[in-house]
Scaffold this motif. Structure first.
Motif, PDB file in Angstrom:
ATOM      1  N   ASN A 644      62.684   6.547  -4.734  1.00  0.00           N
ATOM      2  CA  ASN A 644      63.157   5.971  -3.500  1.00  0.00           C
ATOM      3  C   ASN A 644      62.486   4.532  -3.329  1.00  0.00           C
ATOM      4  OD1 ASN A 644      64.659   7.943  -3.335  1.00  0.00           O
ATOM      5  ND2 ASN A 644      63.831   8.874  -1.402  1.00  0.00           N
ATOM      6  N   TRP A 645      61.231   4.334  -3.694  1.00  0.00           N
ATOM      7  CA  TRP A 645      60.575   2.993  -3.713  1.00  0.00           C
ATOM      8  C   TRP A 645      61.323   2.183  -4.371  1.00  0.00           C
ATOM      9  CZ3 TRP A 645      54.365   3.099  -4.060  1.00  0.00           C
ATOM     10  CH2 TRP A 645      54.054   1.703  -3.555  1.00  0.00           C
ATOM     11  N   ALA A 646      61.206   2.588  -5.791  1.00  0.00           N
ATOM     12  CA  ALA A 646      61.836   1.721  -6.891  1.00  0.00           C
ATOM     13  C   ALA A 646      63.087   1.281  -6.431  1.00  0.00           C
ATOM     14  CB  ALA A 646      62.124   2.532  -8.189  1.00  0.00           C
ATOM     15  N   GLU A 647      64.122   2.145  -6.006  1.00  0.00           N
ATOM     16  CA  GLU A 647      65.513   1.729  -5.396  1.00  0.00           C
ATOM     17  C   GLU A 647      65.429   0.634  -4.432  1.00  0.00           C
ATOM     18  OE1 GLU A 647      67.349   5.254  -4.064  1.00  0.00           O
ATOM     19  OE2 GLU A 647      67.511   6.110  -6.144  1.00  0.00           O
ATOM     20  N   VAL A 648      64.412   0.676  -3.405  1.00  0.00           N
ATOM     21  CA  VAL A 648      64.243  -0.294  -2.540  1.00  0.00           C
ATOM     22  C   VAL A 648      64.118  -1.604  -3.217  1.00  0.00           C
ATOM     23  CG1 VAL A 648      63.342  -1.141  -0.405  1.00  0.00           C
ATOM     24  CG2 VAL A 648      63.192   1.228  -0.898  1.00  0.00           C
ATOM     25  N   LEU A 649      63.068  -1.656  -4.249  1.00  0.00           N
ATOM     26  CA  LEU A 649      62.652  -2.864  -4.818  1.00  0.00           C
ATOM     27  C   LEU A 649      63.814  -3.382  -5.775  1.00  0.00           C
ATOM     28  CD1 LEU A 649      59.126  -1.728  -5.986  1.00  0.00           C
ATOM     29  CD2 LEU A 649      59.568  -3.495  -4.388  1.00  0.00           C
ATOM     30  N   GLU A 650      64.516  -2.520  -6.211  1.00  0.00           N
ATOM     31  CA  GLU A 650      65.794  -2.879  -7.237  1.00  0.00           C
ATOM     32  C   GLU A 650      66.780  -3.549  -6.468  1.00  0.00           C
ATOM     33  OE1 GLU A 650      69.711  -2.749  -8.812  1.00  0.00           O
ATOM     34  OE2 GLU A 650      68.868  -1.208  -7.180  1.00  0.00           O
ATOM     35  N   ALA A 651      66.972  -2.950  -5.242  1.00  0.00           N
ATOM     36  CA  ALA A 651      68.070  -3.829  -4.144  1.00  0.00           C
ATOM     37  C   ALA A 651      67.696  -4.810  -3.845  1.00  0.00           C
ATOM     38  CB  ALA A 651      68.251  -2.633  -3.295  1.00  0.00           C
ATOM     39  N   ILE A 652      66.574  -5.350  -3.461  1.00  0.00           N
ATOM     40  CA  ILE A 652      66.052  -6.617  -2.860  1.00  0.00           C
ATOM     41  C   ILE A 652      65.691  -7.590  -4.021  1.00  0.00           C
ATOM     42  CG2 ILE A 652      65.611  -5.485  -0.740  1.00  0.00           C
ATOM     43  CD1 ILE A 652      62.712  -5.731  -1.432  1.00  0.00           C
ATOM     44  N   GLY A 653      65.986  -7.242  -5.304  1.00  0.00           N
ATOM     45  CA  GLY A 653      65.615  -8.186  -6.200  1.00  0.00           C
ATOM     46  C   GLY A 653      64.399  -8.524  -6.873  1.00  0.00           C
ATOM     47  N   ARG A 654      63.210  -7.273  -6.275  1.00  0.00           N
ATOM     48  CA  ARG A 654      61.908  -7.322  -6.834  1.00  0.00           C
ATOM     49  C   ARG A 654      62.047  -6.411  -8.176  1.00  0.00           C
ATOM     50  NH1 ARG A 654      58.573  -6.631  -1.075  1.00  0.00           N
ATOM     51  NH2 ARG A 654      56.865  -6.385  -2.516  1.00  0.00           N
ATOM     52  N   ARG A 819      72.116 -11.739   4.144  1.00  0.00           N
ATOM     53  CA  ARG A 819      71.306 -11.346   5.491  1.00  0.00           C
ATOM     54  C   ARG A 819      70.610  -9.815   5.094  1.00  0.00           C
ATOM     55  NH1 ARG A 819      76.223 -12.753   7.896  1.00  0.00           N
ATOM     56  NH2 ARG A 819      77.230 -10.499   7.573  1.00  0.00           N
ATOM     57  N   LEU A 820      71.009  -9.195   4.166  1.00  0.00           N
ATOM     58  CA  LEU A 820      70.351  -8.059   3.624  1.00  0.00           C
ATOM     59  C   LEU A 820      69.182  -8.236   2.421  1.00  0.00           C
ATOM     60  CD1 LEU A 820      73.286  -5.653   3.319  1.00  0.00           C
ATOM     61  CD2 LEU A 820      71.611  -5.178   4.790  1.00  0.00           C
ATOM     62  N   ASN A 821      69.175  -9.531   2.259  1.00  0.00           N
ATOM     63  CA  ASN A 821      68.052 -10.087   1.250  1.00  0.00           C
ATOM     64  C   ASN A 821      68.302  -9.248  -0.245  1.00  0.00           C
ATOM     65  OD1 ASN A 821      65.777 -11.442  -0.070  1.00  0.00           O
ATOM     66  ND2 ASN A 821      64.452  -9.919   0.775  1.00  0.00           N
ATOM     67  N   ARG A 822      69.607  -9.266  -0.659  1.00  0.00           N
ATOM     68  CA  ARG A 822      69.994  -8.556  -1.966  1.00  0.00           C
ATOM     69  C   ARG A 822      70.547  -9.749  -2.798  1.00  0.00           C
ATOM     70  NH1 ARG A 822      72.231  -2.487  -1.593  1.00  0.00           N
ATOM     71  NH2 ARG A 822      70.737  -1.749  -0.266  1.00  0.00           N
ATOM     72  N   PRO A 823      69.494 -10.477  -3.479  1.00  0.00           N
ATOM     73  CA  PRO A 823      69.939 -11.356  -4.395  1.00  0.00           C
ATOM     74  C   PRO A 823      70.981 -11.300  -5.360  1.00  0.00           C
ATOM     75  CG  PRO A 823      67.585 -10.772  -5.002  1.00  0.00           C
ATOM     76  CD  PRO A 823      68.305 -10.034  -3.690  1.00  0.00           C
ATOM     77  N   HIS A 824      70.952 -10.322  -6.214  1.00  0.00           N
ATOM     78  CA  HIS A 824      71.917  -9.763  -7.036  1.00  0.00           C
ATOM     79  C   HIS A 824      73.284  -9.681  -6.701  1.00  0.00           C
ATOM     80  CE1 HIS A 824      73.445  -7.593 -10.855  1.00  0.00           C
ATOM     81  NE2 HIS A 824      72.817  -8.941 -11.437  1.00  0.00           N
ATOM     82  N   ASN A 825      73.138  -9.024  -5.575  1.00  0.00           N
ATOM     83  CA  ASN A 825      74.613  -8.673  -5.130  1.00  0.00           C
ATOM     84  C   ASN A 825      75.303 -10.170  -4.492  1.00  0.00           C
ATOM     85  OD1 ASN A 825      73.113  -6.029  -4.951  1.00  0.00           O
ATOM     86  ND2 ASN A 825      75.087  -5.340  -4.451  1.00  0.00           N
ATOM     87  N   GLN A 826      74.456 -10.800  -3.721  1.00  0.00           N
ATOM     88  CA  GLN A 826      74.911 -12.049  -3.301  1.00  0.00           C
ATOM     89  C   GLN A 826      75.346 -12.903  -4.252  1.00  0.00           C
ATOM     90  OE1 GLN A 826      71.790 -14.135  -1.192  1.00  0.00           O
ATOM     91  NE2 GLN A 826      72.906 -16.138  -0.936  1.00  0.00           N
ATOM     92  N   ALA A 827      74.658 -13.122  -5.337  1.00  0.00           N
ATOM     93  CA  ALA A 827      74.648 -14.094  -6.445  1.00  0.00           C
ATOM     94  C   ALA A 827      76.116 -13.593  -7.068  1.00  0.00           C
ATOM     95  CB  ALA A 827      73.743 -14.001  -7.517  1.00  0.00           C
ATOM     96  N   LYS A 828      76.547 -12.385  -7.352  1.00  0.00           N
ATOM     97  CA  LYS A 828      77.680 -11.777  -7.803  1.00  0.00           C
ATOM     98  C   LYS A 828      78.948 -12.122  -7.019  1.00  0.00           C
ATOM     99  CE  LYS A 828      76.534  -7.498  -8.718  1.00  0.00           C
ATOM    100  NZ  LYS A 828      76.448  -6.071  -9.141  1.00  0.00           N
TER     101      LYS A 828
END
Length: 952
Positions: A644-654, A819-828
């Motif tokens: 779950n930790w990895a899922e958070v980091l993946e979501a926010i672009g880390r 607003r959610l700090n999800r750069p990959h989703n934002q860029a797409k």
């Protein structure tokens, strides 16, 4: 006058000793974890290890010694670790050792040594063994914090299954400086089916594990050995004769010299080894035969009791054997054969009747006084000796007791063969059930439990099937139901079908108001939830809650609450999910159940991700991981938390940090479903970065390409999403459309709100890409997707952002992702919005959006997205690159750390050791750095770093 039988000079081995010393120096820096020292029997492994240990101890290191014991089928669970732990307690005291561990953790070590008090009695067989492993890992780490520590484990070819598993665990997970594990094994004993072979193969793939083979002595080295033993330079012809016949094996050189001036060479190696024994007085030989029946090491008091000799008579009889270096005196008034080959040769000389009588004598004396053997060994020693004595009654009784002790020590793999022995002896012993207080079926049930806890699913299934054949469900329905539940667990762990059917069958057998029904409901409700059958599962779970509360089982109540929360999660009701998990968490704290607490924490992380509360999710993840580590549950609940930790980091672009978490979790050898979940996170990042081959490898392992049947709704949806992404990455929109059709044909495939909307937003991309080639099929997919969308709830900012992407409002979606700090989703989303703007003629608007999207994509090294943004930017007639920026913003903090070491000329392996990450991860970082800096070599990267003042 005869010379010494053992060389007083350390002959040869300078190269191997240097290699061990270099490994120790690397271990001090955290570069090496373990060394596997292999060699033939008698080649001098022990002598080399002793010299190395002396060298380390002289330098201030803590050297712990442990050896494996050959006890045939029974095995002595954790024998080398128990010996090392006993040495540590003897040197520092139990209180000092306990102080090195987390609070209360010494109770797990009490299963190995009674000095630590009563072991914890939580009865959780599924996690107890993992906890014990964690505590020993923690102990080594804490010891290494204070001073360099070397753990020597000799003869791992005799290691029991639990010790082999623990050795592999430590080799994979010791990632700190100042600790080294040195293990020896007989290379000539490793036949094709030897259980150590797969362990050696696994360890060979672990970074930081070195292998060292000890060769035979050369002719010159044999001459040196002979000179040291004889006290003079031997004749050339004699050296030639000894070298030719001993073939450079030091033990055989010693044996030949002991045979006299003629260096006679008996017909067999066993005769050669026995030469030194046969020249001893007859009484000494008789006592040596008695000692050999006791093993390679036997205590003075035990040997005196078995032989019937007084202390003085025993010492008089053994003195010639000690003088002749056949026996050596060890600590705690014990005698040890100088080499295991000598003990084996003497034992093999026993006549059949003599063999049985001696083992019977050992069993009788240990039964009278268990203090004659080291603490914790009496049960397995009795099982070994009664079986060797061919006493079926006591062999059965002692095997049953030894199995019980093995359970207590989490040595489940050792319990299985002991229970198999009970089953084998059953028909030979009249009234066997009365003697052990359990019927034949109970032994099968216990064996299935041991196999389950030890991870031997196939053998466990056989035991369950055999037990079910012996039971009448009309007479003992609850007992049958319990076995059927276990069969369902085995099926689930193997990914087989029929789990729900088994659990329904078990539910039919238990009484309506019983606690057993609540237990079955807990399993059935969870599996129904995971398959998307929420209404039926919720009804069952509520029934289970009433029963659990009526019977006062609060831990079962909390499990049911979390199962109910799973249903709310599938429906998108995230606030109620958190409320139910908090109730379960509170119960776990009140009941002091570590398992419940950690499961609730892991579930809360998932809920926080769905709610877009990523900073909270990160904080809870780190806290949960530390808690799991503290409680020795890292390999169970801890790995779920790490996923779950990895899922958070993946979501926010880390992404780089997420990769590190995934790789660290995979190194612990997680359960299959957890491994697949971790690999899916890694696949998401690989898709984002365009790593086609890696994605393909992961999807192959997970079974996506084989269309392996999946029951769990999340697995079905995520596998389909990843396969669609893989097809799109390869430029195959038609194949992606076919996968979309398949997943939409499954009614429960996207019932969870976030999963569903995420999949639907991807399906819009698929339809847009495939529409020109397949207009009719695309229209059908859009229509089916609209039906699914109408049934999905929209609760929370994450789900709303996915819904906006699905509906085509890409600017609003991009704002939501920002607003959610999800750069990959934002860029797409910005890319899609820019494409729409370009189609309407708004080139400036398109360029403005692309200018925001490009640095986001570059910060992630999202190569496909970067290329799409740059391609569209060229089409609209401008560059998407920002006019100016700080150079350091190009690289993440971790990449700057790696770049700093690259500029110092450090290799990937050096960097990995410095930063405590894998060399593979360093390679990924270096590739990302080269791409971001627009260079192709490490030297150019170093020059760019100085030119741009990135490291100032």
């Amino acid at each position: 006058m005869r010379g010494r039988s053992v060389s007083p000079v350390f002959v040869g081995r300078e190269e191997e000793l240097t290699a061990l010393s270099e490994s120790f120096e690397d271990a001090l820096k955290g570069k090496v974890t373990a060394v596997l020292l292999g060699g033939e029997a008698g080649v001098g492994k022990t002598r080399l290890v002793q010299r190395f240990a002396e060298h380390c101890a002289a330098g201030g290191a803590q050297v712990l010694l442990g050896g494996c014991v050959e006890l045939s089928t029974e095995g002595l669970a954790y024998a080398p670790f128990t010996a090392a732990l006993r040495q540590l307690v003897r040197e520092q005291g139990p209180a000092a050792v306990a102080a090195l561990l987390p609070e209360g953790a010494e109770r797990d070590l009490a299963r190995l040594l009674p000095e630590f008090g009563e072991p914890v009695g939580d009865g959780e067989t599924d996690t107890g063994r993992a906890r014990l492993f964690e505590q020993i890992l923690t102990l080594l780490e804490r010891l290494a914090d204070a001073r360099p520590t070397v753990l020597v484990i000799e003869d791992i070819h005799w290691a029991d299954r639990s010790s082999r598993d623990l050795i592999a665990f430590l080799a994979r997970n010791l990632h700190i400086p100042q600790v080294l594990i040195l293990m020896t094994y007989r290379s000539d004993d490793l036949h094709r089916q030897h259980p150590l072979r797969p362990v050696l193969a696994e360890l060979g793939r672990v970074q930081g594990v070195h292998r060292l083979d000890l060769p035979r002595l050369s002719r010159d080295e044999v001459a040196q050995q002979m000179t040291a033993i004889l006290g003079r330079v031997p004749e050339y012809a004699r050296v030639e004769k000894v070298y030719e016949r001993s073939e450079g094996i030091p033990l055989f050189v010693e044996a030949m010299l002991e045979s006299g001036e003629d260096c006679g060479f008996p017909e067999s190696m066993q005769d050669l080894i026995l030469n030194s024994v046969e020249r001893l007085p007859e009484e000494t030989q008789r006592v040596l035969r008695i000692a050999a029946a006791g093993g390679i090491r036997v205590g003075h008091a035990l040997l005196a009791a078995v032989s019937g000799l007084s202390d003085v008579e025993l010492e008089t009889a053994l003195r010639p054997a000690i003088a002749g270096n056949v026996l050596q005196v060890a600590d705690n008034r014990a005698y040890v054969f100088r080499h295991s080959l000598i003990q084996e040769a003497v034992h093999d000389e026993l006549l059949p009747g003599e063999h049985q009588r001696l083992h019977s004598r050992y069993a009788e004396e240990i039964s009278k006084d268990r203090a004659l053997v080291p603490p914790g060994r009496a049960a397995v020693e009795l099982a070994h000796h009664w079986y060797g004595a061919r006493n079926d009654l006591w062999a059965l009784i002692s095997a049953w007791e030894a199995a019980r002790k093995s359970f207590k020590a989490f040595a489940y793999a050792e319990a299985v063969p002991l229970l198999e022995r009970v089953l084998m002896l059953w028909d030979r012993v009249p009234d066997a059930a009365e003697h052990i207080g359990a019927d034949h079926t109970a032994v099968l049930e216990r064996a299935s439990e041991a196999a389950h806890a030890g991870g031997d699913v196939d053998k466990g299934m056989k035991f369950v099937k055999a037990a079910l054949k012996q039971l009448d469900e009309a007479a003992e329905p609850a007992r049958v139901a319990q076995l059927i539940v276990r069969r369902a667990v085995f099926k689930s762990s193997k990914g087989h079908m029929g789990v729900i059917e088994d659990l329904r069958d078990a539910l039919r057998l238990v009484s309506q108001d019983s606690l057993e029904r609540a237990e079955v409901v807990t399993n059935l409700g969870r599996h129904l939830m995971l398959r998307g059958r929420i209404a039926e599962a919720s009804e069952l779970i509520n029934e289970g809650l009433r029963l659990a509360r009526r019977h006062g089982d609060r831990c079962l109540e909390s499990d049911l609450l979390m199962n109910l929360a799973l249903g709310h999660s599938l429906n998108g009701e995230t606030e109620s999910v958190l409320a139910l998990n908090e109730q379960a968490l509170e119960i776990g704290r009140e009941e002091q159940s570590h398992r419940i607490i950690l499961r609730a924490i892991a579930n809360n992380i998932d809920s926080l991700i769905e709610m877009g509360r990523h900073e909270e999710a990160l904080a809870v993840s780190e806290q949960g991981w530390e808690t799991a580590r503290k409680w020795g549950r890292l390999r169970g609940s801890g790995l779920f938390i790490m996923n779950n930790w990895a899922e958070v980091l993946e979501a926010i672009g880390r992404w780089d940090e997420a990769i590190e978490i995934v790789e660290a979790a995979l190194a612990y050898g997680p359960a299959l479903r957890t491994r697949y979940a971790l690999l899916r996170v890694r696949a998401d990042i690989a898709l984002g970065r365009g790593e086609v081959e890696l994605v393909e490898n992961i999807l192959s392992e997970v079974g996506v390409f084989k269309d392996r049947p999946e029951d769990f709704v999340q697995d079905i949806t995520n596998n389909a999403r990843l396969r669609i992404g893989w097809h799109l990455l390869r430029g195959e929109p038609t194949q992606a459309l076919a996968t979309a059709e398949q997943v939409l044909a499954q009614p429960t495939s996207s019932s969870k709100a976030q999963l569903g909307w995420r999949l639907l937003s991807l399906l819009r991309n698929v339809c847009d890409a495939a529409e020109a080639a397949e207009p009719e099929r695309t229209a059908a997919v859009r229509a089916r997707a609209a039906e699914v969308a109408a049934q999905l709830s929209v609760i929370g900012p994450v789900v709303e952002a996915y819904r906006l992407s699905y509906s085509g409002d890409f600017d609003a979606a991009a704002a939501g992702w920002e607003r959610l700090n999800r750069p990959h989703n934002q860029a797409k989303a910005l890319l899609r919005a820019a494409a729409d703007a370009a189609r309407t003629g708004d080139r400036e608007g398109a360029a403005a959006r692309l200018k925001v999207a490009l640095p986001l994509a570059r910060s992630l090294c999202a190569t496909p997205l970067i290329e799409d943004v740059e391609t569209l930017a060229r089409r609209v007639g401008g560059s998407a690159a920002p006019q100016s920026h700080e150079p350091s913003e190009l690289l993440t903090p971790r990449e700057l750390e790696v770049l700093r070491l690259v500029t110092q000329g450090r290799t990937n392996r050096d960097i990995a050791a410095e930063l405590f990450i894998s060399a593979k991860t360093v390679s990924v970082h270096v590739s990302n750095i080269l791409g971001k800096l627009g260079v192709t070599t490490r030297g150019e990267a170093a020059a760019a770093a100085h030119r741009l003042s990135l490291l100032a």
